[in-house]
Each structure stands twice: as C-alpha cells, then as structure tokens.
Design a protein around this motif. Structure first.
Motif, PDB file in Angstrom:
ATOM      1  N   ILE A   8      26.563  11.883  39.097  1.00 51.57           N
ATOM      2  CA  ILE A   8      25.512  11.883  40.117  1.00 51.57           C
ATOM      3  C   ILE A   8      25.960  11.076  41.329  1.00 51.57           C
ATOM      4  O   ILE A   8      25.779  11.498  42.473  1.00 51.57           O
ATOM      5  CB  ILE A   8      24.204  11.303  39.547  1.00 51.57           C
ATOM      6  CG1 ILE A   8      23.652  12.205  38.445  1.00 51.57           C
ATOM      7  CG2 ILE A   8      23.171  11.117  40.657  1.00 51.57           C
ATOM      8  CD1 ILE A   8      22.424  11.651  37.754  1.00 51.57           C
ATOM      9  N   PHE A   9      26.574   9.909  41.075  1.00 49.29           N
ATOM     10  CA  PHE A   9      27.033   9.065  42.182  1.00 49.29           C
ATOM     11  C   PHE A   9      28.102   9.769  43.008  1.00 49.29           C
ATOM     12  O   PHE A   9      28.065   9.727  44.246  1.00 49.29           O
ATOM     13  CB  PHE A   9      27.579   7.741  41.654  1.00 49.29           C
ATOM     14  CG  PHE A   9      28.126   6.847  42.741  1.00 49.29           C
ATOM     15  CD1 PHE A   9      27.270   6.088  43.517  1.00 49.29           C
ATOM     16  CD2 PHE A   9      29.492   6.787  42.989  1.00 49.29           C
ATOM     17  CE1 PHE A   9      27.765   5.272  44.535  1.00 49.29           C
ATOM     18  CE2 PHE A   9      29.993   5.982  43.994  1.00 49.29           C
ATOM     19  CZ  PHE A   9      29.116   5.224  44.774  1.00 49.29           C
ATOM     20  N   LEU A  10      29.044  10.420  42.352  1.00 48.48           N
ATOM     21  CA  LEU A  10      30.122  11.104  43.071  1.00 48.48           C
ATOM     22  C   LEU A  10      29.592  12.294  43.873  1.00 48.48           C
ATOM     23  O   LEU A  10      30.074  12.580  44.963  1.00 48.48           O
ATOM     24  CB  LEU A  10      31.192  11.570  42.088  1.00 48.48           C
ATOM     25  CG  LEU A  10      32.010  10.456  41.408  1.00 48.48           C
ATOM     26  CD1 LEU A  10      32.955  11.046  40.373  1.00 48.48           C
ATOM     27  CD2 LEU A  10      32.779   9.632  42.441  1.00 48.48           C
ATOM     28  N   ALA A  11      28.578  12.971  43.324  1.00 46.99           N
ATOM     29  CA  ALA A  11      28.022  14.141  44.005  1.00 46.99           C
ATOM     30  C   ALA A  11      27.101  13.747  45.147  1.00 46.99           C
ATOM     31  O   ALA A  11      27.049  14.421  46.175  1.00 46.99           O
ATOM     32  CB  ALA A  11      27.275  15.026  43.008  1.00 46.99           C
ATOM     33  N   THR A  12      26.368  12.655  44.964  1.00 46.05           N
ATOM     34  CA  THR A  12      25.380  12.222  45.975  1.00 46.05           C
ATOM     35  C   THR A  12      25.467  10.704  46.175  1.00 46.05           C
ATOM     36  O   THR A  12      24.549   9.968  45.824  1.00 46.05           O
ATOM     37  CB  THR A  12      23.947  12.612  45.538  1.00 46.05           C
ATOM     38  OG1 THR A  12      23.699  12.066  44.229  1.00 46.05           O
ATOM     39  CG2 THR A  12      23.775  14.112  45.493  1.00 46.05           C
ATOM     40  N   PRO A  13      26.563  10.225  46.762  1.00 44.92           N
ATOM     41  CA  PRO A  13      26.776   8.775  46.867  1.00 44.92           C
ATOM     42  C   PRO A  13      25.772   8.062  47.765  1.00 44.92           C
ATOM     43  O   PRO A  13      25.370   6.930  47.477  1.00 44.92           O
ATOM     44  CB  PRO A  13      28.193   8.672  47.443  1.00 44.92           C
ATOM     45  CG  PRO A  13      28.410   9.982  48.146  1.00 44.92           C
ATOM     46  CD  PRO A  13      27.685  10.991  47.324  1.00 44.92           C
ATOM     47  N   VAL A  14      25.349   8.708  48.850  1.00 46.87           N
ATOM     48  CA  VAL A  14      24.438   8.039  49.789  1.00 46.87           C
ATOM     49  C   VAL A  14      23.064   7.846  49.152  1.00 46.87           C
ATOM     50  O   VAL A  14      22.483   6.746  49.200  1.00 46.87           O
ATOM     51  CB  VAL A  14      24.316   8.840  51.106  1.00 46.87           C
ATOM     52  CG1 VAL A  14      23.358   8.141  52.065  1.00 46.87           C
ATOM     53  CG2 VAL A  14      25.690   9.001  51.745  1.00 46.87           C
ATOM     54  N   ALA A  15      22.533   8.902  48.553  1.00 45.58           N
ATOM     55  CA  ALA A  15      21.236   8.796  47.883  1.00 45.58           C
ATOM     56  C   ALA A  15      21.293   7.776  46.755  1.00 45.58           C
ATOM     57  O   ALA A  15      20.341   7.022  46.533  1.00 45.58           O
ATOM     58  CB  ALA A  15      20.802  10.159  47.350  1.00 45.58           C
ATOM     59  N   SER A  16      22.418   7.732  46.043  1.00 48.40           N
ATOM     60  CA  SER A  16      22.582   6.784  44.935  1.00 48.40           C
ATOM     61  C   SER A  16      22.578   5.348  45.425  1.00 48.40           C
ATOM     62  O   SER A  16      21.921   4.476  44.836  1.00 48.40           O
ATOM     63  CB  SER A  16      23.884   7.078  44.179  1.00 48.40           C
ATOM     64  OG  SER A  16      23.878   8.371  43.633  1.00 48.40           O
ATOM     65  N   ILE A  17      23.306   5.088  46.512  1.00 53.95           N
ATOM     66  CA  ILE A  17      23.387   3.726  47.047  1.00 53.95           C
ATOM     67  C   ILE A  17      22.023   3.264  47.556  1.00 53.95           C
ATOM     68  O   ILE A  17      21.597   2.127  47.298  1.00 53.95           O
ATOM     69  CB  ILE A  17      24.445   3.653  48.164  1.00 53.95           C
ATOM     70  CG1 ILE A  17      25.850   3.798  47.562  1.00 53.95           C
ATOM     71  CG2 ILE A  17      24.338   2.340  48.935  1.00 53.95           C
ATOM     72  CD1 ILE A  17      26.947   3.985  48.590  1.00 53.95           C
ATOM     73  N   ILE A  18      21.319   4.130  48.273  1.00 55.00           N
ATOM     74  CA  ILE A  18      19.983   3.779  48.767  1.00 55.00           C
ATOM     75  C   ILE A  18      19.041   3.488  47.610  1.00 55.00           C
ATOM     76  O   ILE A  18      18.255   2.528  47.639  1.00 55.00           O
ATOM     77  CB  ILE A  18      19.420   4.905  49.655  1.00 55.00           C
ATOM     78  CG1 ILE A  18      20.217   5.008  50.951  1.00 55.00           C
ATOM     79  CG2 ILE A  18      17.934   4.679  49.961  1.00 55.00           C
ATOM     80  CD1 ILE A  18      19.853   6.201  51.816  1.00 55.00           C
ATOM     81  N   PHE A  19      19.116   4.301  46.568  1.00 56.44           N
ATOM     82  CA  PHE A  19      18.279   4.121  45.383  1.00 56.44           C
ATOM     83  C   PHE A  19      18.516   2.756  44.745  1.00 56.44           C
ATOM     84  O   PHE A  19      17.566   2.016  44.451  1.00 56.44           O
ATOM     85  CB  PHE A  19      18.591   5.245  44.385  1.00 56.44           C
ATOM     86  CG  PHE A  19      17.700   5.287  43.187  1.00 56.44           C
ATOM     87  CD1 PHE A  19      16.381   5.687  43.292  1.00 56.44           C
ATOM     88  CD2 PHE A  19      18.184   4.944  41.930  1.00 56.44           C
ATOM     89  CE1 PHE A  19      15.554   5.741  42.173  1.00 56.44           C
ATOM     90  CE2 PHE A  19      17.375   4.999  40.814  1.00 56.44           C
ATOM     91  CZ  PHE A  19      16.053   5.395  40.935  1.00 56.44           C
ATOM     92  N   VAL A  20      19.770   2.406  44.535  1.00 61.12           N
ATOM     93  CA  VAL A  20      20.122   1.143  43.885  1.00 61.12           C
ATOM     94  C   VAL A  20      19.729  -0.046  44.753  1.00 61.12           C
ATOM     95  O   VAL A  20      19.146  -1.030  44.261  1.00 61.12           O
ATOM     96  CB  VAL A  20      21.631   1.101  43.558  1.00 61.12           C
ATOM     97  CG1 VAL A  20      22.049  -0.294  43.110  1.00 61.12           C
ATOM     98  CG2 VAL A  20      21.968   2.116  42.480  1.00 61.12           C
ATOM     99  N   ILE A  21      20.021   0.023  46.058  1.00 58.08           N
ATOM    100  CA  ILE A  21      19.693  -1.089  46.957  1.00 58.08           C
ATOM    101  C   ILE A  21      18.187  -1.309  47.028  1.00 58.08           C
ATOM    102  O   ILE A  21      17.707  -2.451  47.006  1.00 58.08           O
ATOM    103  CB  ILE A  21      20.269  -0.835  48.371  1.00 58.08           C
ATOM    104  CG1 ILE A  21      21.788  -0.933  48.344  1.00 58.08           C
ATOM    105  CG2 ILE A  21      19.692  -1.829  49.379  1.00 58.08           C
ATOM    106  CD1 ILE A  21      22.450  -0.580  49.667  1.00 58.08           C
ATOM    107  N   THR A  22      17.423  -0.217  47.115  1.00 59.14           N
ATOM    108  CA  THR A  22      15.959  -0.343  47.191  1.00 59.14           C
ATOM    109  C   THR A  22      15.394  -0.944  45.913  1.00 59.14           C
ATOM    110  O   THR A  22      14.527  -1.827  45.960  1.00 59.14           O
ATOM    111  CB  THR A  22      15.310   1.025  47.460  1.00 59.14           C
ATOM    112  OG1 THR A  22      15.872   1.585  48.652  1.00 59.14           O
ATOM    113  CG2 THR A  22      13.808   0.891  47.633  1.00 59.14           C
ATOM    114  N   LEU A  23      15.874  -0.478  44.774  1.00 55.53           N
ATOM    115  CA  LEU A  23      15.426  -1.047  43.500  1.00 55.53           C
ATOM    116  C   LEU A  23      15.782  -2.532  43.413  1.00 55.53           C
ATOM    117  O   LEU A  23      14.925  -3.364  43.070  1.00 55.53           O
ATOM    118  CB  LEU A  23      16.079  -0.300  42.339  1.00 55.53           C
ATOM    119  CG  LEU A  23      15.414   0.981  41.847  1.00 55.53           C
ATOM    120  CD1 LEU A  23      16.279   1.626  40.769  1.00 55.53           C
ATOM    121  CD2 LEU A  23      14.020   0.700  41.299  1.00 55.53           C
ATOM    122  N   ALA A  24      17.019  -2.874  43.727  1.00 59.13           N
ATOM    123  CA  ALA A  24      17.483  -4.251  43.591  1.00 59.13           C
ATOM    124  C   ALA A  24      16.728  -5.187  44.530  1.00 59.13           C
ATOM    125  O   ALA A  24      16.310  -6.287  44.123  1.00 59.13           O
ATOM    126  CB  ALA A  24      18.986  -4.323  43.868  1.00 59.13           C
TER     127      ALA A  24
END
Length: 201
Positions: A4-20
């Motif tokens: 999922i991260f490799l396919a959609t890295p931007v959405a993944s990073i935003i998701f993790v940063i917002t959660l954290a």
C-alpha cells in the motif's frame, strides 16, 4: 502494508502523520495551543501556519476515528487515479482553502477555534466522486448504499444548511468549501474528468 505504501506513498504518509500528531495532541495540551486554527490570530498575521497544522489534530477519539475512516476508504484509491504529487497538492491546498471562509467569517471572534482534517477529506471524497460518480456509498443513517453523486448533492445541501443554522460546534463551512475545492482542484489537475464524469451516465 508495504504494498500500500509503495503504491500510494503520499496518502500513506499523510495518514501516518495525521494519526501520530493527533495522538500526540491527546497527551499534550500544549500541542493544541500551537496547532489549532484561531481566525482572530491568523487574520492578524499570527500563527498563519495553523491553516495546515490544524488539519493534523482532532478534538477527540471519535473525531479522529471518523475522519481517518473516511480518509482510508477514499484517499488511497484517489491517489492511484489522480497521481502522487497531484494527490498531495489537492490535499494540502484544499486544507488551506477550506479554512479561508472560516477565517474571514470569524476574524473578530477571539474565542473561535477550528481543528481537524475534515475540509481536506471532503475534498478527497468529492474528487473521488468526480472519477466515480456511480460508485455506491453507504451512510450510517441511510441503511442502503446510494450512488456517489447523490451522496455529493445531499452532502452539499446539508453543509450549506448546517453552516447557516447548526449550533453543534462543527465547522460546516470547512466541509462545504473543502468539497468545492476538491472539485475545482481535480478539474484543474485533470481536465478530462468532466467528460469522464458525464460519460458514466
């Protein structure tokens, strides 16, 4: 998860940063003071960065859960359709644009604050609707799925009404203008989306 991260890295990073960041704020009240959007201050040139950081924090667990659930359902699919940098631009720009009406509306209200990623997530949902207007979308208060374009119409009507009449401490303006921003930015990035939208009918 790595796929999922490799396919959609931007959405993944935003998701993790917002959660954290949201979880960090839950345990540190000072983060709210630094990150929350206060239109009175921003309109006077103070803490302008909060038009972005306010989208990284949430009021409580329910607020965080529903925003991130909505993000999860739509953001990763949208990045695959729209493109990596395009998704990032849509998210950040709509986060800013969705706050501008609130800043103007409450610029003299020193006690008004706003937080949460709802404006940007509304943009993500409406961008998704532009690509998939006939996708089935479920709502908690409607027991059967409805076409995405009908959901979009109902959502805009509700946000407009709630912005004028609701007293529930929800920034309905951010939802409304986030949705509109999502449509406009998607068209700017992908001019053919209107023709694709019409062809599906």
């Amino acid at each position: 998860m790595m796929e999922i991260f490799l396919a959609t890295p931007v959405a993944s990073i935003i998701f993790v940063i917002t959660l954290a960041t949201s979880l960090w704020a839950f345990s540190n009240e000072n983060i709210y003071g630094e990150f929350i959007l206060n239109p009175y201050n921003v309109s006077r040139g103070h803490k302008v960065y909060t038009v972005i950081t306010s989208g990284l924090i949430h009021k409580d667990w329910n607020h965080l859960f529903f925003n991130m659930l909505s993000y999860y359902f739509f953001a990763f699919q949208l990045e695959a359709m729209l493109g990596h940098w395009q998704f990032g631009l849509l998210y950040v720009l709509s986060l800013i644009l969705s706050d501008l009406p609130s800043i103007q509306k409450h610029k003299d209200d020193i006690w008004y604050n706003s937080l949460g990623a709802s404006g940007a997530i509304s943009a993500v949902i409406f961008s998704f609707i532009m690509f998939n207007p006939k996708a089935q979308m479920g709502l908690m208060f409607i027991p059967i799925p409805i076409p995405a374009w009908i959901f979009g119409v109902l959502y805009l009507v509700y946000c407009h009404f709630a912005s004028k009449h609701a007293r529930d401490n929800v920034n309905h303006d951010a939802h409304l203008y986030g949705a509109v921003s999502g449509v406009v930015i998607t068209f700017a990035l992908h001019h053919e989306v209107i023709n694709e939208f019409i062809r599906q009918f």
